[in-house]
Design a protein around this motif. Structure first.
Motif, PDB file in Angstrom:
ATOM      1  N   LEU A  88     -11.867  -5.824   1.997  1.00 47.47           N
ATOM      2  CA  LEU A  88     -11.688  -6.453   2.514  1.00 47.47           C
ATOM      3  C   LEU A  88      -9.877  -5.508   2.873  1.00 47.47           C
ATOM      4  O   LEU A  88      -9.818  -5.910   3.840  1.00 47.47           O
ATOM      5  CB  LEU A  88     -10.549  -7.094   0.770  1.00 47.47           C
ATOM      6  CG  LEU A  88     -11.957  -7.929   0.891  1.00 47.47           C
ATOM      7  CD1 LEU A  88     -10.699  -8.257  -1.008  1.00 47.47           C
ATOM      8  CD2 LEU A  88     -11.379  -9.329   1.960  1.00 47.47           C
ATOM      9  N   PRO A  89     -10.063  -4.672   2.874  1.00 46.48           N
ATOM     10  CA  PRO A  89      -8.637  -3.380   3.713  1.00 46.48           C
ATOM     11  C   PRO A  89      -9.156  -2.893   5.384  1.00 46.48           C
ATOM     12  O   PRO A  89      -8.289  -3.332   5.118  1.00 46.48           O
ATOM     13  CB  PRO A  89      -8.508  -2.373   2.734  1.00 46.48           C
ATOM     14  CG  PRO A  89      -9.364  -2.696   1.286  1.00 46.48           C
ATOM     15  CD  PRO A  89     -10.239  -3.564   1.256  1.00 46.48           C
ATOM     16  N   VAL A  90     -10.173  -3.321   5.025  1.00 48.16           N
ATOM     17  CA  VAL A  90     -10.181  -3.310   6.408  1.00 48.16           C
ATOM     18  C   VAL A  90     -11.223  -4.448   7.683  1.00 48.16           C
ATOM     19  O   VAL A  90     -11.300  -4.514   8.654  1.00 48.16           O
ATOM     20  CB  VAL A  90     -11.471  -1.958   6.868  1.00 48.16           C
ATOM     21  CG1 VAL A  90     -10.785  -0.750   6.515  1.00 48.16           C
ATOM     22  CG2 VAL A  90     -12.884  -2.140   6.771  1.00 48.16           C
ATOM     23  N   ALA A  91     -10.776  -5.883   6.881  1.00 47.28           N
ATOM     24  CA  ALA A  91     -10.912  -6.829   8.218  1.00 47.28           C
ATOM     25  C   ALA A  91      -9.564  -7.635   8.187  1.00 47.28           C
ATOM     26  O   ALA A  91      -8.636  -7.862   6.997  1.00 47.28           O
ATOM     27  CB  ALA A  91     -11.374  -8.252   7.033  1.00 47.28           C
ATOM     28  N   VAL A  92      -8.690  -7.297   9.071  1.00 49.58           N
ATOM     29  CA  VAL A  92      -7.211  -8.033   9.750  1.00 49.58           C
ATOM     30  C   VAL A  92      -7.673  -8.770  10.293  1.00 49.58           C
ATOM     31  O   VAL A  92      -8.681  -9.543  11.518  1.00 49.58           O
ATOM     32  CB  VAL A  92      -7.714  -6.890  10.494  1.00 49.58           C
ATOM     33  CG1 VAL A  92      -6.180  -6.623  11.560  1.00 49.58           C
ATOM     34  CG2 VAL A  92      -7.752  -5.403  10.259  1.00 49.58           C
ATOM     35  N   ASP A  93      -6.208  -9.757  10.354  1.00 49.10           N
ATOM     36  CA  ASP A  93      -7.093 -10.904  10.513  1.00 49.10           C
ATOM     37  C   ASP A  93      -6.098 -11.008  12.639  1.00 49.10           C
ATOM     38  O   ASP A  93      -5.504 -10.296  12.507  1.00 49.10           O
ATOM     39  CB  ASP A  93      -5.634 -11.925  10.300  1.00 49.10           C
ATOM     40  CG  ASP A  93      -5.576 -12.408   8.602  1.00 49.10           C
ATOM     41  OD1 ASP A  93      -6.897 -12.613   8.420  1.00 49.10           O
ATOM     42  OD2 ASP A  93      -5.290 -12.354   7.612  1.00 49.10           O
TER      43      ASP A  93
ATOM     44  N   VAL B 163     -11.337 -13.108  11.404  1.00 49.72           N
ATOM     45  CA  VAL B 163     -11.180 -11.793  10.854  1.00 49.72           C
ATOM     46  C   VAL B 163     -11.760 -10.556  12.364  1.00 49.72           C
ATOM     47  O   VAL B 163     -13.019 -11.180  12.447  1.00 49.72           O
ATOM     48  CB  VAL B 163     -11.322 -11.379   9.747  1.00 49.72           C
ATOM     49  CG1 VAL B 163     -10.704 -11.900   8.542  1.00 49.72           C
ATOM     50  CG2 VAL B 163     -12.567 -11.198   9.300  1.00 49.72           C
ATOM     51  N   VAL B 164     -11.277  -9.485  12.273  1.00 51.91           N
ATOM     52  CA  VAL B 164     -11.917  -8.282  13.215  1.00 51.91           C
ATOM     53  C   VAL B 164     -12.230  -7.430  12.410  1.00 51.91           C
ATOM     54  O   VAL B 164     -11.734  -7.633  11.138  1.00 51.91           O
ATOM     55  CB  VAL B 164     -11.605  -7.885  14.259  1.00 51.91           C
ATOM     56  CG1 VAL B 164     -10.249  -7.583  14.324  1.00 51.91           C
ATOM     57  CG2 VAL B 164     -12.009  -6.845  15.419  1.00 51.91           C
ATOM     58  N   ALA B 165     -13.085  -7.005  11.852  1.00 52.85           N
ATOM     59  CA  ALA B 165     -13.597  -5.738  10.478  1.00 52.85           C
ATOM     60  C   ALA B 165     -13.992  -4.937  11.048  1.00 52.85           C
ATOM     61  O   ALA B 165     -15.129  -4.482  11.754  1.00 52.85           O
ATOM     62  CB  ALA B 165     -14.441  -6.150   9.026  1.00 52.85           C
TER      63      ALA B 165
ATOM     64  N   GLN C  96     -14.608  -7.646  -0.906  1.00 48.78           N
ATOM     65  CA  GLN C  96     -15.581  -7.369  -0.323  1.00 48.78           C
ATOM     66  C   GLN C  96     -15.211  -8.589   0.253  1.00 48.78           C
ATOM     67  O   GLN C  96     -15.157  -9.687  -0.345  1.00 48.78           O
ATOM     68  CB  GLN C  96     -17.132  -6.879  -0.137  1.00 48.78           C
ATOM     69  CG  GLN C  96     -16.634  -5.004  -0.155  1.00 48.78           C
ATOM     70  CD  GLN C  96     -18.834  -5.165  -0.318  1.00 48.78           C
ATOM     71  OE1 GLN C  96     -19.726  -5.505  -0.580  1.00 48.78           O
ATOM     72  NE2 GLN C  96     -18.905  -3.778   0.961  1.00 48.78           N
ATOM     73  N   VAL C  97     -15.791  -8.846   1.552  1.00 48.59           N
ATOM     74  CA  VAL C  97     -16.030 -10.736   2.082  1.00 48.59           C
ATOM     75  C   VAL C  97     -17.216 -10.517   3.470  1.00 48.59           C
ATOM     76  O   VAL C  97     -17.446  -9.578   3.879  1.00 48.59           O
ATOM     77  CB  VAL C  97     -14.752 -10.899   2.626  1.00 48.59           C
ATOM     78  CG1 VAL C  97     -15.194  -9.663   4.044  1.00 48.59           C
ATOM     79  CG2 VAL C  97     -14.844 -11.974   3.031  1.00 48.59           C
ATOM     80  N   LEU C  98     -17.508 -12.031   2.961  1.00 45.18           N
ATOM     81  CA  LEU C  98     -18.735 -12.056   4.464  1.00 45.18           C
ATOM     82  C   LEU C  98     -18.550 -12.618   5.045  1.00 45.18           C
ATOM     83  O   LEU C  98     -17.151 -13.433   5.455  1.00 45.18           O
ATOM     84  CB  LEU C  98     -19.749 -13.089   3.600  1.00 45.18           C
ATOM     85  CG  LEU C  98     -21.098 -13.468   4.622  1.00 45.18           C
ATOM     86  CD1 LEU C  98     -21.980 -12.532   4.639  1.00 45.18           C
ATOM     87  CD2 LEU C  98     -21.209 -14.875   3.729  1.00 45.18           C
TER      88      LEU C  98
ATOM     89  N   PHE D 257      -4.000   2.756   9.515  1.00 45.85           N
ATOM     90  CA  PHE D 257      -5.042   1.813  10.728  1.00 45.85           C
ATOM     91  C   PHE D 257      -4.035   0.383  10.414  1.00 45.85           C
ATOM     92  O   PHE D 257      -4.067   0.032  11.777  1.00 45.85           O
ATOM     93  CB  PHE D 257      -5.696   1.976   9.987  1.00 45.85           C
ATOM     94  CG  PHE D 257      -7.055   0.921  10.652  1.00 45.85           C
ATOM     95  CD1 PHE D 257      -8.123   1.056  11.340  1.00 45.85           C
ATOM     96  CD2 PHE D 257      -7.038  -0.455   9.916  1.00 45.85           C
ATOM     97  CE1 PHE D 257      -9.084   0.418  12.483  1.00 45.85           C
ATOM     98  CE2 PHE D 257      -8.183  -1.051  10.929  1.00 45.85           C
ATOM     99  CZ  PHE D 257      -8.882  -0.845  11.683  1.00 45.85           C
ATOM    100  N   SER D 258      -3.431  -0.064   9.840  1.00 45.56           N
ATOM    101  CA  SER D 258      -2.866  -1.486   9.788  1.00 45.56           C
ATOM    102  C   SER D 258      -1.495  -1.408  10.861  1.00 45.56           C
ATOM    103  O   SER D 258      -1.572  -2.392  11.906  1.00 45.56           O
ATOM    104  CB  SER D 258      -2.343  -2.212   8.313  1.00 45.56           C
ATOM    105  OG  SER D 258      -3.218  -1.920   7.775  1.00 45.56           O
ATOM    106  N   GLN D 259      -0.878  -0.551  10.944  1.00 47.43           N
ATOM    107  CA  GLN D 259       0.179   0.129  12.055  1.00 47.43           C
ATOM    108  C   GLN D 259      -0.265  -0.072  13.604  1.00 47.43           C
ATOM    109  O   GLN D 259       0.834  -0.121  14.260  1.00 47.43           O
ATOM    110  CB  GLN D 259       0.579   1.208  11.108  1.00 47.43           C
ATOM    111  CG  GLN D 259       1.933   1.687  12.465  1.00 47.43           C
ATOM    112  CD  GLN D 259       2.953   3.714  12.401  1.00 47.43           C
ATOM    113  OE1 GLN D 259       1.838   4.075  11.735  1.00 47.43           O
ATOM    114  NE2 GLN D 259       3.468   3.609  13.232  1.00 47.43           N
ATOM    115  N   ALA D 260      -1.359   0.845  13.706  1.00 48.83           N
ATOM    116  CA  ALA D 260      -1.691   0.721  14.579  1.00 48.83           C
ATOM    117  C   ALA D 260      -2.899   0.147  15.537  1.00 48.83           C
ATOM    118  O   ALA D 260      -1.816  -1.063  16.333  1.00 48.83           O
ATOM    119  CB  ALA D 260      -3.751   1.662  14.428  1.00 48.83           C
ATOM    120  N   MET D 261      -3.224  -1.422  13.828  1.00 51.99           N
ATOM    121  CA  MET D 261      -3.739  -2.523  14.460  1.00 51.99           C
ATOM    122  C   MET D 261      -2.351  -3.597  15.300  1.00 51.99           C
ATOM    123  O   MET D 261      -2.742  -4.516  15.766  1.00 51.99           O
ATOM    124  CB  MET D 261      -4.265  -2.948  13.890  1.00 51.99           C
ATOM    125  CG  MET D 261      -5.762  -2.871  13.723  1.00 51.99           C
ATOM    126  SD  MET D 261      -6.350  -2.607  15.037  1.00 51.99           S
ATOM    127  CE  MET D 261      -6.969  -3.723  14.681  1.00 51.99           C
ATOM    128  N   GLY D 262      -1.627  -3.723  14.066  1.00 51.25           N
ATOM    129  CA  GLY D 262       0.045  -4.338  14.151  1.00 51.25           C
ATOM    130  C   GLY D 262       0.115  -4.712  15.724  1.00 51.25           C
ATOM    131  O   GLY D 262       0.752  -4.672  16.447  1.00 51.25           O
TER     132      GLY D 262
END
Length: 306
Positions: A80-85, A62-64, A16-18, A255-260
């Motif tokens: 972390l997997p759903v915190a997207v740069d 990031v957007v998370a 996880q990330v803060l 999900f990453s494909q959609a965001m990209g």
């Protein structure tokens, strides 16, 4: 009832990330969560909010997505997997519009209803967060005719500005007839609906053979009544429910494909977010009331500094 209170800072665990939050996204699902009428039950104490944009301790922007809420705050913990740069040039409102509402529109058209070029697409609540992006995606992906519904002249004008071919009043008594008329007298191929009740029933009745309805919410709080095996067989109809968390059970990183793809479309100027306004964190209740009143357009956000 939503109240502003002081809580200890969350502590990230393994994986996880803060996130130091700059903006919080407000979704219709948050209103369900606050009143415990959502698909996943709520329990007290509850901090709503499933999407944030901000900075990590190492400086990443990031957007998370947040697991279980916690976004209506100054700080939150994200997996972390759903915190997207967030790419340079993408503002906070756009990033927040894409993480839930944009990805929902993407999934509805790509996975739930399998839009093919030339097909007609109805987008209910077309001036809202999901609807405003769905109108643009449908046009970008070759829909033959995009029919928007909205409750006011201003919202219908916005839908037309975003690319809809025609916009009709969402309060039409005969929604089936209004949709068929808007499609030149022909039944429609795809409907995206988050209204429920008679709107959903009449939307299904308006579908052409092998038409598809993507169902992703019930803003009216009313269940459809007329959908059953007989009505589905009558026109070889598909009704596909869609709840965003299920995307993470799919093989591959859809999900990453959609965001990209959404970020690429934004960079190209093909899809834009509609800024629905910024509320202070202390005004979260007012933001929910505005959403429930159906008087909003685009993406509502909260500013934790206010």
């Amino acid at each position: 009832m939503l109240n502003l209170v002081e809580l200890p800072d969350p502590e990230p665990g393994d994986g996880q990330v803060l996130v130091e939050i700059d903006r919080v996204g407000v979704n219709y699902a948050d209103t369900h969560q606050a009143e415990n009428s959502y698909l996943s039950p709520s329990s007290l104490p509850l901090v709503p909010g499933g999407e944030v944009v901000g900075r990590t301790p190492d400086g990443r922007r990031v957007v998370a997505l947040l697991n279980g809420g916690g976004g209506y705050a100054e700080r939150a913990v994200a997996d972390l997997p759903v915190a997207v740069d967030v790419p340079d040039g993408v503002d906070d409102t756009t990033a927040l519009s894409f993480i839930v509402q944009g990805s929902t529109a993407w999934l509805l058209l790509r996975r739930s209803t399998h839009l093919e070029a030339g097909e007609s697409v109805v987008v209910h609540a077309a001036a809202g967060g999901v609807g405003s992006i769905a109108v643009q995606l449908a046009k970008a992906w070759g829909a033959g005719r995009v029919i928007a519904t909205a409750s006011s002249a201003e919202k219908r004008a916005l839908a037309l500005e975003l690319g809809a071919d025609v916009a009709i009043d969402s309060r039409a008594e005969d929604m089936k007839g209004a949709l068929i008329e808007a499609n030149g007298g022909k039944r429609v191929d795809i409907v995206l609906d988050m209204t429920g009740g008679t709107v959903t029933d009449q939307s299904v009745a308006s579908l052409a053979p092998f038409g598809r309805l993507g169902f992703y919410g019930m803003a009216s709080r009313e269940l459809p009544q007329a959908i059953g095996p007989g009505s589905l067989l009558a026109h070889s109809t598909t009704v596909a429910g869609m709840w965003l968390p299920h995307v993470f059970s799919l093989p591959g990183n859809v999900f990453s494909q959609a965001m990209g793809e959404l970020f690429e479309l934004a960079a190209a100027g093909t899809v834009r977010a509609v800024d629905g306004g910024v509320y202070g964190l202390s005004e979260a209740r007012a933001a929910h009331e505005a959403l429930r009143s159906r008087g909003t357009t685009g993406k509502l956000t909260l500013d934790p500094s206010r």
